[in-house]
Design a protein around this motif. Structure first.
Motif, PDB file in Angstrom:
ATOM      1  N   UNK A 108       0.819  -1.211   0.000  1.00 22.52           N
ATOM      2  CA  UNK A 108       0.000   0.000   0.000  1.00 22.52           C
ATOM      3  C   UNK A 108       0.847   1.252   0.000  1.00 22.52           C
ATOM      4  N   UNK A 109       1.905   1.264   0.797  1.00 21.99           N
ATOM      5  CA  UNK A 109       2.794   2.426   0.835  1.00 21.99           C
ATOM      6  C   UNK A 109       3.515   2.602  -0.495  1.00 21.99           C
ATOM      7  N   UNK A 110       3.898   1.490  -1.113  1.00 22.86           N
ATOM      8  CA  UNK A 110       4.546   1.578  -2.423  1.00 22.86           C
ATOM      9  C   UNK A 110       3.608   2.184  -3.455  1.00 22.86           C
ATOM     10  N   UNK A 160     -17.915   7.223   4.067  1.00 27.55           N
ATOM     11  CA  UNK A 160     -17.749   5.832   3.631  1.00 27.55           C
ATOM     12  C   UNK A 160     -19.098   5.144   3.784  1.00 27.55           C
ATOM     13  N   UNK A 161     -19.705   4.777   2.636  1.00 26.47           N
ATOM     14  CA  UNK A 161     -21.081   4.294   2.614  1.00 26.47           C
ATOM     15  C   UNK A 161     -21.169   2.932   1.936  1.00 26.47           C
ATOM     16  N   UNK A 162     -22.011   2.062   2.481  1.00 23.95           N
ATOM     17  CA  UNK A 162     -22.239   0.746   1.876  1.00 23.95           C
ATOM     18  C   UNK A 162     -22.986   0.871   0.556  1.00 23.95           C
ATOM     19  N   UNK A 163     -23.914   1.851   0.471  1.00 26.71           N
ATOM     20  CA  UNK A 163     -24.660   2.077  -0.767  1.00 26.71           C
ATOM     21  C   UNK A 163     -25.094   3.533  -0.787  1.00 26.71           C
ATOM     22  N   UNK A 187     -19.233   3.475  -1.563  1.00 31.52           N
ATOM     23  CA  UNK A 187     -18.742   4.824  -1.854  1.00 31.52           C
ATOM     24  C   UNK A 187     -17.755   5.251  -0.778  1.00 31.52           C
ATOM     25  N   UNK A 188     -16.651   5.882  -1.226  1.00 31.15           N
ATOM     26  CA  UNK A 188     -15.686   6.476  -0.301  1.00 31.15           C
ATOM     27  C   UNK A 188     -15.304   7.845  -0.829  1.00 31.15           C
ATOM     28  N   UNK A 189     -15.523   8.864  -0.026  1.00 32.58           N
ATOM     29  CA  UNK A 189     -15.215  10.220  -0.459  1.00 32.58           C
ATOM     30  C   UNK A 189     -14.498  11.001   0.614  1.00 32.58           C
ATOM     31  N   UNK A 190     -13.573  11.867   0.195  1.00 35.21           N
ATOM     32  CA  UNK A 190     -12.848  12.733   1.121  1.00 35.21           C
ATOM     33  C   UNK A 190     -12.739  14.129   0.541  1.00 35.21           C
ATOM     34  N   UNK A 191     -12.822  15.135   1.393  1.00 36.58           N
ATOM     35  CA  UNK A 191     -12.523  16.485   0.923  1.00 36.58           C
ATOM     36  C   UNK A 191     -11.017  16.667   0.755  1.00 36.58           C
ATOM     37  N   UNK A 194     -11.403   0.769   6.429  1.00 38.27           N
ATOM     38  CA  UNK A 194     -10.784   1.876   7.153  1.00 38.27           C
ATOM     39  C   UNK A 194      -9.361   2.123   6.643  1.00 38.27           C
ATOM     40  N   UNK A 195      -8.659   1.040   6.248  1.00 41.02           N
ATOM     41  CA  UNK A 195      -7.324   1.204   5.686  1.00 41.02           C
ATOM     42  C   UNK A 195      -7.381   1.943   4.354  1.00 41.02           C
ATOM     43  N   UNK A 196      -8.407   1.653   3.542  1.00 37.92           N
ATOM     44  CA  UNK A 196      -8.603   2.388   2.286  1.00 37.92           C
ATOM     45  C   UNK A 196      -8.778   3.872   2.567  1.00 37.92           C
TER      46      UNK A 196
END
Length: 381
Positions: free
Chosen positions: A8-10, A93-96, A116-120, A149-151
């Protein structure tokens, strides 16, 4: 450190290096989105940069074809989950996403998104964008989110560096705009000093010719020859300034529209027929577009000033994953064996430098009495 963490770090390191290679805002946005989708193995990724009117100044997607994107229609507004990310500046972070009470639907052609995964993306206290992914490529138990959570942590690292890359790109573009403005000011002064002097001399010479036309026709004829020479010098000064200047239209309208407009002007201004053909060319990185424009201008200048051509043709077309520009004329041509001398005279060295500077190639085909063809190819159009 586990193998998964190391990999993941790579992947994050590779994504950050990719972002650091670009200076143009649009290129940075595309790299962020592509890196995020690859990093978290998602089907779709997008990044929106908000404007001040409830919409998005820029919106970049990855995983959607050009045809799908056109069918979807106008850029989205700041509503639903996107608005929440921008307004509340927290991860989602949403299941649907379709089951979220803030969900407000999407156009018919829009792909179906589920988990769905979103960040500002934040620059200090300011939210300068929203980065989100959907449909992680993995098995998902009923009602659960494929993104972990790692994602979220990895995407958070990417978003922090994306903010730096985006801010640097904006500063670079602003610096370039200032440089262009300074260059325009410099050229304006040079034009005023050089061309206005030529025009003033031309006016005085024309007046002298008018006064002499009845009593000394031979002298008046000499003065009129001088008028023609001064007019030609003034025209050369103007052409040289135009070639040096990056037109604002290149940023606003893109390469194809800018070239078409300039060639229409040249066609009207010269006795030679100048034509342009270019269809289906997607936007290129700004550096490539400017290099192609400069080479086209130099080649056109050579053809119209030196070749004696009756017809000059400019064609832009896709070639594989790249774009090729070809400028041909039916003029005098030259012997390629004298290319070193001709190269200095015709600007071929600078054209080759421009091509190689953006990862492209330049080829020249010519023969005495057979015209000239200059071709520039750049990758990845």
């Amino acid at each position: 450190m586990s193998h998964g963490t190391r990999s993941g770090l790579a992947a994050v390191s590779s994504a950050l290096l990719a972002m650091s290679r670009h200076l143009e805002v649009r290129d940075v946005l595309k790299t962020i989105v592509a890196s995020a989708r690859e990093l978290l193995d998602a089907q779709y990724a997008a990044l929106g940069v908000p404007d001040d009117h409830g919409g998005f100044a820029q919106f970049v997607v990855d995983g959607v074809s050009d045809e799908q994107w056109k069918a979807i229609g106008p850029l989205p507004r700041q509503h639903g989950v996107l608005a929440a990310m921008l307004r509340e500046a927290r991860p989602e972070r949403l299941a649907d996403v379709r089951q979220d009470p803030r969900f407000e639907g999407w156009p018919d052609a829009h792909p179906e998104l589920a988990d769905f995964l979103g960040l500002p993306i934040r620059d200090g206290d300011e939210v300068i964008g929203a980065l989100f992914l959907a449909n992680k490529n993995c098995r998902k138990p009923e009602g659960s989110c494929g993104f972990t959570a790692e994602d979220e942590e990895l995407l958070g690292i990417l978003a922090q560096h994306a903010a730096i890359a985006l801010t640097n790109a904006r500063l670079y573009e602003r610096s370039r705009e200032l440089t262009i403005a300074e260059e325009r000011s410099r050229l304006a002064h040079e034009l005023h000093d050089a061309v206005s002097q030529k025009l003033f001399s031309l006016r005085l010479t024309a007046q002298a010719a008018t006064a002499l036309v009845d009593r000394d026709p031979a002298r008046a004829k000499e003065e009129l020859h001088q008028v023609a020479a001064l007019a030609a010098e003034a025209a050369d000064e103007l052409r040289a300034a135009v070639v040096e200047l990056r037109p604002a239209a290149l940023d606003e309208d893109g390469l194809v529209a800018t070239l078409r407009t300039q060639i229409q002007v040249l066609d009207r201004a010269h006795s030679a027929r100048v034509t342009f053909t270019g269809h289906g060319i997607r936007a290129l990185p700004a550096a490539q577009e400017e290099a192609l424009l400069r080479v086209a201008q130099e080649a056109l200048h050579n053809a119209l000033r030196h070749s004696g051509a009756a017809h000059v043709q400019v064609v832009m077309a896709r070639r594989g994953n790249g774009v090729v520009l070809r400028v041909t004329d039916d003029g005098d041509g030259f012997d390629p064996t004298t290319v070193r001398r001709a190269g200095r005279h015709l600007g071929l060295v600078s054209m080759r430098d421009r091509a190689s500077g953006v990862g492209g190639t330049l080829t020249v085909e010519s023969a005495p009495g057979k015209g000239t063809a200059i071709e520039m190819e750049v990758p990845g159009g």
